[in-house]
Design a protein around this motif. Sequence first.
Motif, PDB file in Angstrom:
ATOM      1  N   TYR A   1       7.278  -1.705  15.977  1.00  0.00           N
ATOM      2  CA  TYR A   1       7.890  -1.276  14.719  1.00  0.00           C
ATOM      3  C   TYR A   1       8.911  -2.285  14.212  1.00  0.00           C
TER       4      TYR A   1
ATOM      5  N   SER B   1       8.537  -4.374  10.701  1.00  0.00           N
ATOM      6  CA  SER B   1       9.534  -4.049   9.676  1.00  0.00           C
ATOM      7  C   SER B   1       9.834  -5.230   8.757  1.00  0.00           C
TER       8      SER B   1
ATOM      9  N   CYS C   1       8.250  -6.786   6.489  1.00  0.00           N
ATOM     10  CA  CYS C   1       7.114  -6.837   5.570  1.00  0.00           C
ATOM     11  C   CYS C   1       7.529  -6.472   4.143  1.00  0.00           C
ATOM     12  N   HIS C   2       8.759  -6.720   3.784  1.00  0.00           N
ATOM     13  CA  HIS C   2       9.235  -6.396   2.452  1.00  0.00           C
ATOM     14  C   HIS C   2       9.421  -7.664   1.621  1.00  0.00           C
TER      15      HIS C   2
ATOM     16  N   LYS D   1      10.873  -4.308  -1.541  1.00  0.00           N
ATOM     17  CA  LYS D   1       9.774  -3.344  -1.591  1.00  0.00           C
ATOM     18  C   LYS D   1       8.729  -3.689  -0.540  1.00  0.00           C
ATOM     19  N   LEU D   2       8.095  -2.640  -0.016  1.00  0.00           N
ATOM     20  CA  LEU D   2       7.032  -2.818   0.960  1.00  0.00           C
ATOM     21  C   LEU D   2       5.869  -3.553   0.311  1.00  0.00           C
ATOM     22  N   HIS D   3       5.387  -4.593   0.979  1.00  0.00           N
ATOM     23  CA  HIS D   3       4.264  -5.383   0.478  1.00  0.00           C
ATOM     24  C   HIS D   3       3.143  -5.284   1.509  1.00  0.00           C
ATOM     25  N   MET D   4       2.048  -4.639   1.124  1.00  0.00           N
ATOM     26  CA  MET D   4       0.975  -4.363   2.080  1.00  0.00           C
ATOM     27  C   MET D   4       0.307  -5.641   2.589  1.00  0.00           C
TER      28      MET D   4
ATOM     29  N   ARG E   1       2.484  -6.845   5.277  1.00  0.00           N
ATOM     30  CA  ARG E   1       2.381  -5.931   6.421  1.00  0.00           C
ATOM     31  C   ARG E   1       1.118  -6.216   7.237  1.00  0.00           C
TER      32      ARG E   1
END
Length: 95
Positions: free
Chosen positions: A65, A69, A71-72, A76-79, A82
């Motif tokens: 995890y 983590s 991956c922003h 914002k979370l960026h797939m 990720r």
Amino acid sequence: MFLSPASSFLIKVLLGIFPLPKSRYGPTLCKLLHNVGPARIIGGKGYKKSKLLQKLEAGNRNIYYEYLSFCHYRGKLHMGIRRRRWVEYQMLFKH
């Protein structure tokens, strides 16, 4: 490839903790350091030491995890990032 003192320090720490061959995970950790920046992992420039590094220094290899983590992008979370982190994580523990 030139490594900053912070980057080389982190790699030395990780080399002492992971029992994997250097060639297997060295490039993966260099990618993370390059993309995230040493300050986000080691601390400095207003950042605290990351939980990822704290766990590694304690000898805990359960870092799934914490590794994912990072991956922003712009908060914002960026797939796409990720997915890349997941592949990098798999490379770390590939036998």
